[in-house]
Design a protein around this motif. Structure first.
Motif, mmCIF file in Angstrom:
data_model
loop_
_atom_site.group_PDB
_atom_site.id
_atom_site.type_symbol
_atom_site.label_atom_id
_atom_site.label_comp_id
_atom_site.label_asym_id
_atom_site.label_seq_id
_atom_site.Cartn_x
_atom_site.Cartn_y
_atom_site.Cartn_z
ATOM 1 N N UNK A 1 0.849 -1.196 0.000
ATOM 2 C CA UNK A 1 0.000 0.000 0.000
ATOM 3 C C UNK A 1 0.886 1.248 0.000
ATOM 4 N N UNK A 2 0.595 2.137 -0.940
ATOM 5 C CA UNK A 2 1.400 3.340 -1.115
ATOM 6 C C UNK A 2 0.487 4.495 -1.504
ATOM 7 N N UNK A 3 0.919 5.702 -1.208
ATOM 8 C CA UNK A 3 0.135 6.879 -1.572
ATOM 9 C C UNK A 3 1.055 8.088 -1.664
ATOM 10 N N UNK A 4 0.556 9.131 -2.275
ATOM 11 C CA UNK A 4 1.222 10.437 -2.268
ATOM 12 C C UNK A 4 2.690 10.359 -2.678
ATOM 13 N N UNK B 1 -6.798 2.748 6.850
ATOM 14 C CA UNK B 1 -5.364 2.580 6.641
ATOM 15 C C UNK B 1 -4.812 3.616 5.670
ATOM 16 N N UNK B 2 -3.913 4.449 6.176
ATOM 17 C CA UNK B 2 -3.190 5.426 5.366
ATOM 18 C C UNK B 2 -1.710 5.087 5.484
ATOM 19 N N UNK C 1 5.286 3.618 4.088
ATOM 20 C CA UNK C 1 4.380 2.902 3.196
ATOM 21 C C UNK C 1 3.744 1.813 4.038
ATOM 22 N N UNK C 2 2.919 0.957 3.437
ATOM 23 C CA UNK C 2 2.219 -0.020 4.260
ATOM 24 C C UNK C 2 2.059 -1.370 3.601
ATOM 25 N N UNK C 3 1.699 -2.332 4.438
ATOM 26 C CA UNK C 3 1.373 -3.683 4.001
ATOM 27 C C UNK C 3 0.051 -4.069 4.664
ATOM 28 N N UNK C 4 -0.863 -4.636 3.883
ATOM 29 C CA UNK C 4 -2.082 -5.235 4.424
ATOM 30 C C UNK C 4 -1.936 -6.746 4.337
ATOM 31 N N UNK D 1 0.085 -2.929 8.515
ATOM 32 C CA UNK D 1 1.383 -2.625 9.124
ATOM 33 C C UNK D 1 1.976 -1.432 8.381
ATOM 34 N N UNK D 2 2.424 -0.433 9.125
ATOM 35 C CA UNK D 2 3.114 0.720 8.545
ATOM 36 C C UNK D 2 4.612 0.444 8.639
#
Length: 165
Positions: free
Chosen positions: A6-9, A129-130, A145-148, A157-158
């Motif tokens: 998971x990634x953003x911005x 989740x952000x 960044x994150x992992x689901x 998890x961030x």
């Protein structure tokens, strides 16, 4: 178990010339990747697709072309769970705005961005989740960044990093 990056911005090329190596290292072995908007360049998707399939939405800084191609919101189903994906909006409590976007959709998780502030909390039975940002930490101490993880439940998890160290 299903593992989702998971990634953003990412804001490329304004905040970085390219995705940091940490992104590629962290996402090795994921089943797919979610990008919650503010790509700026579609090359970000192409780069992420070298790791795994990517589902993305447009953010408030993205071009009309990116909005047309990816839209503002979508629902992804994986492992019997429904994940709402949006960029988000607003200055305060972005998580509440993201929650409101999917209130009627019976989702198990909502992935959002916009604030660049990592968030990993259950609200009204939904995981909000952000992942933060891997290129523009704004007022955060680290890039992230994150992992689901999906099995019987969905958990987030961030992952934090500082490319200067």
């Amino acid at each position: 178990m299903i593992k989702i990056g998971v990634i953003s911005d990412t804001h490329i090329p304004r905040r970085a010339k390219a995705l940091p190596d940490f992104v590629f290292d962290s996402f090795k072995g994921v089943d797919f990747i979610l990008h919650a908007g503010d790509l700026l360049l579609e090359d970000v998707i192409t780069d992420l697709e070298t790791i795994a399939p990517v589902y993305a939405v447009a953010g408030n800084n993205d071009s009309f072309e990116i909005y047309e191609k990816y839209g503002e919101r979508r629902i992804i189903e994986a492992g019997g769970k429904r994940i709402g994906l949006t960029h988000g909006y607003g200055r305060d409590k972005t998580y509440l705005n993201a929650y409101a976007e999917f209130m009627e959709d019976k989702v198990d998780c909502i992935v959002f961005g916009h604030s660049h502030a990592p968030y990993n909390e259950v609200f009204e039975g939904v995981l909000l989740f952000n992942p933060g940002s891997p290129t523009d930490r704004r007022f955060q101490p680290s890039f992230s960044l994150g992992i689901l993880y999906i099995n019987d439940s969905i958990e987030g998890e961030i992952l934090y990093f500082d490319p200067l160290k």
